[in-house]
Design a protein around this motif. Structure first.
Motif, PDB file in Angstrom:
ATOM      1  N   CYS A 125     106.060  72.263 -86.731  1.00  8.24           N
ATOM      2  CA  CYS A 125     105.010  71.694 -85.887  1.00  8.24           C
ATOM      3  C   CYS A 125     104.695  70.292 -86.368  1.00  8.24           C
ATOM      4  CB  CYS A 125     103.746  72.558 -85.908  1.00  8.24           C
ATOM      5  SG  CYS A 125     103.123  72.947 -87.569  1.00  8.24           S
ATOM      6  N   LEU A 126     104.222  69.449 -85.468  1.00  3.58           N
ATOM      7  CA  LEU A 126     103.799  68.105 -85.850  1.00  3.58           C
ATOM      8  C   LEU A 126     102.879  67.542 -84.785  1.00  3.58           C
ATOM      9  CD1 LEU A 126     105.380  65.733 -84.001  1.00  3.58           C
ATOM     10  CD2 LEU A 126     107.274  66.327 -85.496  1.00  3.58           C
ATOM     11  N   GLN A 127     102.135  66.537 -85.184  1.00  2.00           N
ATOM     12  CA  GLN A 127     101.314  65.746 -84.278  1.00  2.00           C
ATOM     13  C   GLN A 127     101.163  64.373 -84.897  1.00  2.00           C
ATOM     14  OE1 GLN A 127      97.436  67.388 -83.299  1.00  2.00           O
ATOM     15  NE2 GLN A 127      96.734  65.440 -82.437  1.00  2.00           N
ATOM     16  N   TYR A 128     101.086  63.335 -84.053  1.00  2.00           N
ATOM     17  CA  TYR A 128     100.871  61.988 -84.588  1.00  2.00           C
ATOM     18  C   TYR A 128      99.855  61.238 -83.736  1.00  2.00           C
ATOM     19  CZ  TYR A 128     103.941  60.011 -80.917  1.00  2.00           C
ATOM     20  OH  TYR A 128     104.504  59.621 -79.732  1.00  2.00           O
ATOM     21  N   ASP A 129      99.273  60.186 -84.338  1.00  2.00           N
ATOM     22  CA  ASP A 129      98.429  59.258 -83.605  1.00  2.00           C
ATOM     23  C   ASP A 129      98.893  57.840 -83.936  1.00  2.00           C
ATOM     24  OD1 ASP A 129      97.395  58.712 -86.141  1.00  2.00           O
ATOM     25  OD2 ASP A 129      95.480  59.709 -85.793  1.00  2.00           O
ATOM     26  N   ASP A 130      98.037  56.861 -83.815  1.00  2.00           N
ATOM     27  CA  ASP A 130      98.447  55.477 -84.050  1.00  2.00           C
ATOM     28  C   ASP A 130      98.752  55.188 -85.514  1.00  2.00           C
ATOM     29  OD1 ASP A 130      98.149  54.939 -81.379  1.00  2.00           O
ATOM     30  OD2 ASP A 130      96.110  54.166 -81.573  1.00  2.00           O
ATOM     31  N   ASP A 131      98.285  56.052 -86.416  1.00  2.00           N
ATOM     32  CA  ASP A 131      98.406  55.751 -87.837  1.00  2.00           C
ATOM     33  C   ASP A 131      99.273  56.730 -88.619  1.00  2.00           C
ATOM     34  OD1 ASP A 131      96.578  53.508 -87.699  1.00  2.00           O
ATOM     35  OD2 ASP A 131      94.989  54.990 -87.444  1.00  2.00           O
ATOM     36  N   ILE A 132      99.179  58.005 -88.303  1.00  4.76           N
ATOM     37  CA  ILE A 132      99.823  59.009 -89.156  1.00  4.76           C
ATOM     38  C   ILE A 132     100.569  60.049 -88.337  1.00  4.76           C
ATOM     39  CG2 ILE A 132      98.199  58.773 -91.079  1.00  4.76           C
ATOM     40  CD1 ILE A 132      96.729  61.251 -90.001  1.00  4.76           C
ATOM     41  N   ILE A 133     101.530  60.689 -89.001  1.00  2.00           N
ATOM     42  CA  ILE A 133     102.166  61.916 -88.524  1.00  2.00           C
ATOM     43  C   ILE A 133     101.744  63.021 -89.479  1.00  2.00           C
ATOM     44  CG2 ILE A 133     104.339  63.086 -88.014  1.00  2.00           C
ATOM     45  CD1 ILE A 133     105.656  60.281 -87.965  1.00  2.00           C
ATOM     46  N   ILE A 134     101.378  64.174 -88.944  1.00  2.00           N
ATOM     47  CA  ILE A 134     101.114  65.345 -89.777  1.00  2.00           C
ATOM     48  C   ILE A 134     102.070  66.445 -89.333  1.00  2.00           C
ATOM     49  CG2 ILE A 134      99.432  67.038 -90.551  1.00  2.00           C
ATOM     50  CD1 ILE A 134      97.237  65.086 -90.116  1.00  2.00           C
ATOM     51  N   SER A 135     102.739  67.058 -90.290  1.00  2.00           N
ATOM     52  CA  SER A 135     103.749  68.069 -89.985  1.00  2.00           C
ATOM     53  C   SER A 135     103.507  69.320 -90.806  1.00  2.00           C
ATOM     54  CB  SER A 135     105.157  67.524 -90.271  1.00  2.00           C
ATOM     55  OG  SER A 135     105.271  67.120 -91.632  1.00  2.00           O
ATOM     56  N   GLY A 136     103.918  70.452 -90.233  1.00  2.00           N
ATOM     57  CA  GLY A 136     103.862  71.735 -90.927  1.00  2.00           C
ATOM     58  C   GLY A 136     105.238  72.348 -90.969  1.00  2.00           C
ATOM     59  N   SER A 137     105.514  73.117 -92.025  1.00  2.00           N
ATOM     60  CA  SER A 137     106.883  73.566 -92.268  1.00  2.00           C
ATOM     61  C   SER A 137     106.923  75.012 -92.725  1.00  2.00           C
ATOM     62  CB  SER A 137     107.519  72.661 -93.329  1.00  2.00           C
ATOM     63  OG  SER A 137     108.728  73.178 -93.812  1.00  2.00           O
ATOM     64  N   SER A 138     108.131  75.572 -92.651  1.00  2.00           N
ATOM     65  CA  SER A 138     108.339  76.910 -93.195  1.00  2.00           C
ATOM     66  C   SER A 138     108.301  76.900 -94.723  1.00  2.00           C
ATOM     67  CB  SER A 138     109.671  77.477 -92.702  1.00  2.00           C
ATOM     68  OG  SER A 138     110.752  76.650 -93.097  1.00  2.00           O
ATOM     69  N   ASP A 139     108.194  75.695 -95.346  1.00  2.00           N
ATOM     70  CA  ASP A 139     108.018  75.636 -96.798  1.00  2.00           C
ATOM     71  C   ASP A 139     106.551  75.816 -97.201  1.00  2.00           C
ATOM     72  OD1 ASP A 139     106.737  73.231 -96.270  1.00  2.00           O
ATOM     73  OD2 ASP A 139     108.312  71.963 -97.119  1.00  2.00           O
ATOM     74  N   SER A 140     105.687  76.138 -96.221  1.00  2.00           N
ATOM     75  CA  SER A 140     104.258  76.451 -96.425  1.00  2.00           C
ATOM     76  C   SER A 140     103.391  75.228 -96.638  1.00  2.00           C
ATOM     77  CB  SER A 140     104.048  77.423 -97.608  1.00  2.00           C
ATOM     78  OG  SER A 140     104.831  78.582 -97.437  1.00  2.00           O
ATOM     79  N   THR A 141     103.930  74.020 -96.538  1.00  2.00           N
ATOM     80  CA  THR A 141     103.136  72.813 -96.780  1.00  2.00           C
ATOM     81  C   THR A 141     102.808  72.099 -95.481  1.00  2.00           C
ATOM     82  OG1 THR A 141     105.027  71.314 -97.006  1.00  2.00           O
ATOM     83  CG2 THR A 141     104.294  72.479 -98.991  1.00  2.00           C
ATOM     84  N   VAL A 142     101.763  71.287 -95.561  1.00  2.00           N
ATOM     85  CA  VAL A 142     101.408  70.335 -94.508  1.00  2.00           C
ATOM     86  C   VAL A 142     101.553  68.947 -95.116  1.00  2.00           C
ATOM     87  CG1 VAL A 142      99.558  69.479 -93.020  1.00  2.00           C
ATOM     88  CG2 VAL A 142      99.796  71.940 -93.409  1.00  2.00           C
TER      89      VAL A 142
END
Length: 512
Positions: A228-245
Motif C-alpha cells: 500500500c502507498l499514498q503520497y502528497d506534494d511532499d512525501i510518500i508513505i508505504s506499507g509492506s509485508s515486512d511489517s514496516t511503514v
C-alpha cells in the motif's frame, strides 16, 4: 368599438383639467376612477400599462456609468440564457462581449467542476484563462469575448464525448510493462498529471512518467512486497509485508523515516491533515499523529476485528475498517471510540471506500455492497464479478471495481442508490484487458489507472478524440504466477486470525 361624438368632445376638456392637478391629485383621481371600473376593464388597463412599466435597465445602466452592474447581472445567467441575452439588442451584446461574460462563465465552471478543470488542463485552454485579457479582438468581428463564445460549445462537445465513451466502453489504452525481475505483480498505485507511483511485489516502489511511461525512480528499502502507498506534494508513505511503514521524500525518493509497530504485514494506510491510519494482518488498526515526516507518533491502537484488517478509510468524523472477518467497523476519528459494525457480506471484505455518508465495499463473496454509515443499513448489493472483488473506488457518478476475474466493471452510482432501479441496469460496462487479477485502481472523470498480478499498469483514457477502443493492447510477456494466500478468515472457524476462506494477494505475500 367606435367612440361617441359626446365622448370625443368631452375628452379634451377632462384631459385639460387633469393636467392642471398636482401629481398626488392625479394619482388620487385615477385610483378612484379604477375603483369604479369592472374587472374586465382592469384587465384592459393592465395590458396597456405592462409595456409602459418595462425598463431596459441593461441598456440604461451603462449610460449612468454603471457598466459593471449590467455585467454582474448578466453574469448570473447560464449558457443558454446568456446566448439569448446576446440576441436582445446590440447594447446587450456589447455588455456581454466587453464584460467577457463567456470567459467568466467558463472560469466559474472550472472553479466548480473537476471535469471542467481537467479539460482545461488537458486541452490547454487553462493557459488562456490565466493570461490577462488583451484589449482588442481575439476572435471574429473584433469581439474580445468571441474566442470564449466559440470555445464553450466545444467544451460541451468534449463532455458529451467523454460521457458517451464511458457508457460504451470506448477508450485509448496505454500499457506499462513493469518487467519485474523476480516476483511479478503491482499491488498499489496512485497517480497525478505528471506521474504514477506504484508499489510492487518485488519490494520496490517505482515512479513512472505520465507522458513517456518510462520509470524515472526506483525506491528500495522495504524487505517485503509494497502492499500500500499514498503520497502528497511532499512525501510518500508505504506499507509492506515486512511489517514496516516507511516515509520517503516524493521529489528525491530518499527515505525519511521508518515506523515499527505492526507485527505482521501492513495491508493498507491512509493519511490526511496530520492524521494517518494503518491496518495490518495482525488484526489491529493504528492511528498516528503526523507532526512532520520525521515526527510521527502513535496515538491509539484500535482492536476488535477477528481477522486481518485489509483496508481503512477515514475523514474528520469516522474511521472505517474492513476485515477478513466479514465485517466493517466504524470508529469516531477524534476519540477513536467504537461506533458500530456493518454486517452483511458472506465472506471476507477486501476493499472499501468511504465518503460523506456512503461506504462501498467489495468482498470475496464476489459482491459489492453500498452502506449508509449512519444507520448501518445496506442500501444495495451489486453482483456481476465472478471472483473476489479486490479494489473499488467511487465518485459522484460512478463506482469502478476490479476483481480477481481480471475484469474492471463500471457501475451507475446514482441508479444503484435508487431502489426503483433494476439490478440489470446498474453495470454500465465491463473492461477486460488485464491477463491477471486486478489488484488496485483509481479513476477520475477522464481515465482509469489499474494494476494487476500480470505485472502491468494500464491507463484507460476515455477522452480519446476518435473514441476508438483499443490503443496499445500487447499481450503479457509471461504467465501469471499463482496468487498468494489471502487472509479472509472464516467467521465460524476456531482460529479466526489466519488461513481463511479466500485468497489475498496482499496479506499473504510474505508466505511466498
Amino acid at each position: 368599438m367606435s367612440l361617441s361624438e359626446q365622448f370625443l368632445s368631452e375628452q379634451s376638456v377632462c384631459l385639460e383639467q387633469f393636467s392642471t392637478w398636482s401629481e398626488m391629485e392625479q394619482v388620487n383621481f385615477v385610483e378612484q376612477l379604477l375603483g369604479s371600473m369592472s374587472h374586465y376593464q382592469h384587465g384592459q388597463v393592465q395590458d396597456y400599462l405592462a409595456p409602459m412599466l418595462q425598463r431596459d435597465f441593461i441598456s440604461v445602466l451603462p449610460t449612468c456609468g454603471l457598466d459593471h452592474l449590467a455585467e454582474r447581472i448578466l453574469a448570473c445567467l447560464d449558457a443558454k440564457s446568456l446566448a439569448s441575452a446576446e440576441m436582445v439588442c446590440s447594447e446587450w451584446r456589447r455588455v456581454v462581449s466587453e464584460g467577457l461574460l463567456w470567459r467568466k462563465l467558463i472560469e466559474s465552471q472550472v472553479r466548480r467542476s473537476n471535469l471542467w478543470r481537467g479539460l482545461a488542463v488537458r486541452r490547454g485552454w487553462l493557459r488562456d484563462l490565466r493570461r490577462p485579457q488583451r484589449d482588442g479582438a481575439e476572435g471574429d468581428a473584433g469581439s474580445p469575448d468571441s474566442h470564449y463564445r466559440q470555445l464553450y460549445p466545444k467544451i460541451l462537445s468534449d463532455i458529451r464525448r467523454i460521457e458517451s465513451n464511458w457508457a460504451k466502453g470506448n477508450f485509448k489504452l496505454r500499457r506499462i510493462q513493469c518487467r519485474s525481475e523476480s516476483s511479478k505483480g503491482v499491488y498499489c498505485l496512485q497517480y497525478d498529471e505528471d506521474k504514477i507511483i506504484s508499489g510492487l511485489r518485488d519490494n520496490t516502489i517505482k515512479v513512472w512518467d505520465r507522458k513517456s511511461l518510462e520509470c524515472t525512480k526506483v525506491l528500495s528499502s522495504h524487505m517485503g512486497s509494497v502492499l500500500c502507498l499514498q503520497y502528497d506534494d511532499d512525501i510518500i508513505i508505504s506499507g509492506s509485508s515486512d511489517s514496516t511503514v516507511r516515509v520517503w521524500d516524493v521529489r528525491t525518493g530518499q527515505p525519511l523515516n521508518t515506523l515499527y509497530h505492526h507485527c505482521e504485514a501492513v495491508l493498507h494506510l491512509r493519511f490526511c491533515d496530520g492524521l494517518m491510519v494503518t491496518c495490518s494482518k495482525d488484526r489491529s488498526i493504528a492511528v498516528w499523529d503526523m507532526h512532520s515526516p520525521s515526527d510521527i507518533a502513535l496515538r491509539r491502537v484500535l482492536v476488535g476485528h477477528r481477522a486481518a484488517v485489509n483496508v481503512v478509510d477515514f475523514d474528520s468524523r469516522y474511521i472505517v475498517s474492513a476485515s477478513g472477518d466479514r465485517t466493517i467497523k466504524v470508529w469516531h476519528t477524534a476519540s477513536c471510540e467504537f461506533v458500530r459494525t456493518l454486517s452483511g457480506h458472506k465472506r471476507g471484505i477486501a476493499c472499501l471506500q468511504y465518503r460523506d455518508n456512503l461506504v462501498v465495499s467489495g468482498s470475496s463473496d464476489n459482491s459489492i455492497r453500498l452502506w449508509d454509515i449512519e444507520s448501518g443499513i445496506c442500501l444495495r448489493v451489486l453482483n456481476g464479478h465472478e471472483e473476489l472483488v479486490r479494489c473499488i473506488r467511487f465518485d459522484s457518478k460512478r463506482i469502478v471495481s476490479g476483481a480477481y476475474d481480471g475484469k474492471i466493471k463500471v457501475w451507475d452510482l446514482q441508479a444503484a442508490l435508487d431502489p426503483r432501479s433494476s439490478a440489470d441496469a446498474l453495470c454500465i460496462v465491463t473492461l477486460s484487458e488485464h491477463s491477471g487479477r486486478v489488484f488496485r485502481l483509481q479513476f477520475d472523470e477522464f481515465q482509469i489507472v489499474s494494476s494487476s498480478h500480470d505485472d502491468t499498469i494500464l491507463v484507460w483514457d476515455f477522452l480519446g478524440d476518435d473514441g476508438d477502443q483499443g490503443g496499445i493492447k500487447e499481450a503479457a510477456d509471461e504467465e501469471v504466477d499463482e496468487a498468494v494466500v489471502l487472509h479472509f478468515a472464516d467467521a465460524d472457524a476456531e482460529d479466526e486470525g489466519g488461513g481463511g476462506d479466500a485468497e489475498d494477494n496482499e496479506a499473504g505475500d510474505e508466505d511466498d
